[in-house]
Design a protein around this motif. Structure first.
Motif, PDB file in Angstrom:
ATOM      1  N   LEU A  47       0.989  -1.186  -0.126  1.00 24.18           N
ATOM      2  CA  LEU A  47      -0.086   0.090   0.110  1.00 24.18           C
ATOM      3  C   LEU A  47       0.898   1.194  -0.014  1.00 24.18           C
ATOM      4  N   TYR A  48       1.926   0.947   0.584  1.00 26.86           N
ATOM      5  CA  TYR A  48       2.979   2.332   0.612  1.00 26.86           C
ATOM      6  C   TYR A  48       3.887   2.218  -0.618  1.00 26.86           C
ATOM      7  N   LYS A  49       4.210   1.475  -1.202  1.00 28.49           N
ATOM      8  CA  LYS A  49       5.290   1.222  -2.146  1.00 28.49           C
ATOM      9  C   LYS A  49       4.808   1.192  -3.510  1.00 28.49           C
ATOM     10  N   ILE A  50       3.430   0.669  -3.777  1.00 32.98           N
ATOM     11  CA  ILE A  50       3.000   0.655  -5.089  1.00 32.98           C
ATOM     12  C   ILE A  50       1.518   1.292  -5.330  1.00 32.98           C
ATOM     13  N   ARG A  51       1.225   1.475  -6.525  1.00 35.34           N
ATOM     14  CA  ARG A  51      -0.048   2.184  -6.593  1.00 35.34           C
ATOM     15  C   ARG A  51      -1.167   1.361  -5.947  1.00 35.34           C
ATOM     16  N   PRO A  52      -2.358   2.175  -5.341  1.00 34.24           N
ATOM     17  CA  PRO A  52      -3.548   1.324  -4.843  1.00 34.24           C
ATOM     18  C   PRO A  52      -4.000   0.543  -5.531  1.00 34.24           C
ATOM     19  N   GLY A  53      -4.254   0.451  -6.950  1.00 37.17           N
ATOM     20  CA  GLY A  53      -4.955  -0.413  -7.797  1.00 37.17           C
ATOM     21  C   GLY A  53      -4.052  -1.637  -7.816  1.00 37.17           C
ATOM     22  N   GLU A  54      -2.781  -1.536  -7.709  1.00 36.02           N
ATOM     23  CA  GLU A  54      -1.945  -2.745  -7.761  1.00 36.02           C
ATOM     24  C   GLU A  54      -2.067  -3.344  -6.359  1.00 36.02           C
ATOM     25  N   ALA A  55      -1.978  -2.472  -5.394  1.00 33.32           N
ATOM     26  CA  ALA A  55      -2.113  -3.214  -3.903  1.00 33.32           C
ATOM     27  C   ALA A  55      -3.683  -3.806  -4.004  1.00 33.32           C
ATOM     28  N   LEU A  56      -4.689  -3.497  -4.550  1.00 36.59           N
ATOM     29  CA  LEU A  56      -5.939  -3.933  -4.686  1.00 36.59           C
ATOM     30  C   LEU A  56      -5.574  -5.458  -5.302  1.00 36.59           C
ATOM     31  N   SER A 100      -0.098   6.948  11.235  1.00 35.31           N
ATOM     32  CA  SER A 100       1.356   6.550  11.196  1.00 35.31           C
ATOM     33  C   SER A 100       0.891   5.026  10.476  1.00 35.31           C
ATOM     34  N   VAL A 101       2.161   4.483   9.928  1.00 26.25           N
ATOM     35  CA  VAL A 101       1.886   3.140   9.475  1.00 26.25           C
ATOM     36  C   VAL A 101       1.119   2.271  10.413  1.00 26.25           C
ATOM     37  N   ILE A 102       1.686   2.200  11.759  1.00 25.80           N
ATOM     38  CA  ILE A 102       1.145   1.436  12.586  1.00 25.80           C
ATOM     39  C   ILE A 102      -0.491   1.339  12.773  1.00 25.80           C
ATOM     40  N   GLY A 103      -1.035   2.862  12.847  1.00 22.69           N
ATOM     41  CA  GLY A 103      -2.262   3.249  12.976  1.00 22.69           C
ATOM     42  C   GLY A 103      -3.123   2.742  11.683  1.00 22.69           C
ATOM     43  N   VAL A 104      -2.451   2.741  10.637  1.00 21.70           N
ATOM     44  CA  VAL A 104      -3.138   2.430   9.314  1.00 21.70           C
ATOM     45  C   VAL A 104      -3.265   0.902   9.490  1.00 21.70           C
ATOM     46  N   SER A 105      -2.194   0.147  10.136  1.00 19.80           N
ATOM     47  CA  SER A 105      -2.413  -1.200   9.946  1.00 19.80           C
ATOM     48  C   SER A 105      -3.338  -1.660  11.119  1.00 19.80           C
ATOM     49  N   ILE A 106      -3.445  -1.050  12.126  1.00 21.25           N
ATOM     50  CA  ILE A 106      -4.534  -1.433  13.125  1.00 21.25           C
ATOM     51  C   ILE A 106      -5.869  -1.152  12.793  1.00 21.25           C
ATOM     52  N   GLY A 148       1.921  -3.736  12.085  1.00 17.22           N
ATOM     53  CA  GLY A 148       2.095  -2.281  11.707  1.00 17.22           C
ATOM     54  C   GLY A 148       3.578  -1.894  12.087  1.00 17.22           C
ATOM     55  N   ILE A 149       4.079  -2.284  13.155  1.00 21.54           N
ATOM     56  CA  ILE A 149       5.446  -2.276  13.878  1.00 21.54           C
ATOM     57  C   ILE A 149       6.513  -2.978  12.759  1.00 21.54           C
ATOM     58  N   LEU A 150       5.774  -3.979  12.224  1.00 24.22           N
ATOM     59  CA  LEU A 150       6.991  -4.784  11.304  1.00 24.22           C
ATOM     60  C   LEU A 150       6.884  -4.096  10.038  1.00 24.22           C
ATOM     61  N   ALA A 151       5.697  -3.442   9.584  1.00 22.08           N
ATOM     62  CA  ALA A 151       5.742  -2.738   8.163  1.00 22.08           C
ATOM     63  C   ALA A 151       6.365  -1.664   8.339  1.00 22.08           C
ATOM     64  N   GLU A 152       6.254  -0.959   9.261  1.00 18.94           N
ATOM     65  CA  GLU A 152       7.032   0.362   9.547  1.00 18.94           C
ATOM     66  C   GLU A 152       8.687   0.266   9.331  1.00 18.94           C
ATOM     67  N   GLN A 153       8.875  -0.897  10.127  1.00 12.31           N
ATOM     68  CA  GLN A 153      10.412  -1.218  10.113  1.00 12.31           C
ATOM     69  C   GLN A 153      10.826  -1.778   8.673  1.00 12.31           C
ATOM     70  N   MET A 154      10.163  -2.319   8.013  1.00 15.13           N
ATOM     71  CA  MET A 154      10.519  -2.659   6.656  1.00 15.13           C
ATOM     72  C   MET A 154      10.552  -1.607   5.713  1.00 15.13           C
ATOM     73  N   LEU A 155       9.505  -0.497   5.676  1.00 15.07           N
ATOM     74  CA  LEU A 155       9.343   0.390   4.981  1.00 15.07           C
ATOM     75  C   LEU A 155      10.746   1.446   5.177  1.00 15.07           C
ATOM     76  N   ARG A 156      10.979   1.696   6.500  1.00 14.83           N
ATOM     77  CA  ARG A 156      12.324   2.437   6.674  1.00 14.83           C
ATOM     78  C   ARG A 156      13.448   1.590   5.970  1.00 14.83           C
ATOM     79  N   ARG A 157      13.605   0.528   5.782  1.00 19.07           N
ATOM     80  CA  ARG A 157      14.761  -0.252   5.072  1.00 19.07           C
ATOM     81  C   ARG A 157      14.663  -0.366   3.748  1.00 19.07           C
TER      82      ARG A 157
END
Length: 163
Positions: A47-56, A100-106, A148-157
């Protein structure tokens, strides 16, 4: 375009691997539908790295393939309902900003369980499954928090990688 297809394939493979790993974890909460949601890590990152349609498309592809490989018709219906509602809520909150990414994930974890509960009410033709709401909302919030915590860490990397 070639790179986009390759990244989509990698995201799909990772989501399927996480779906499979989740089937191997013998966790039973006593409530139908409560899972860790490991494959949702890939969806949040997408959702954060590709287009929304592709995420769908990724979400629908993952649900269909995982359902055919590891589940059944009903698991596809429940997962699709939860996944589509979850993705819609997460995309809206991401677009709005302020989360935040965590809030979105929750919010995604909670709405995923709500989507599945709605389908359950339609399938069993009763509202009696509404008693599962507190447990499902808590489970969605908890798993969404950790995803969300894991996604946030991955997105940082992955911040320097363009998809």
């Amino acid at each position: 375009m070639k790179n986009r297809a390759a990244y989509f394939g990698v995201f799909t493979a990772l989501a399927l691997i996480f779906s499979y790993v989740e089937t191997l974890i013998p966790i039973s909460f006593g409530i139908p539908g409560v899972k860790l949601g490991l494959a949702n890590l890939v969806i949040v990152i997408a959702l954060y790295k590709i287009r929304p349609g592709e995420a769908l498309l990724l979400s629908v592809t993952r649900v269909a393939l995982a359902g055919f490989i590891f589940g059944n018709y009903f698991s596809i219906i429940y997962s699709l309902a939860g996944g589509l509602l979850s993705l819609a809520v997460m995309a809206l909150l991401k677009k709005e900003g302020g989360f935040s990414v965590i809030g979105v994930s929750i919010a995604g974890g909670v709405s995923h369980n709500v989507g599945q509960l709605i389908v359950a009410m339609l399938v069993v033709e009763t509202f009696s499954v509404i008693y599962y709401v507190p447990v499902l909302l808590a489970a969605g919030a908890i798993t969404g928090f950790f995803i969300g915590i894991l996604a946030e860490q991955m997105l940082r990397r992955l911040r320097n990688i363009q998809f």
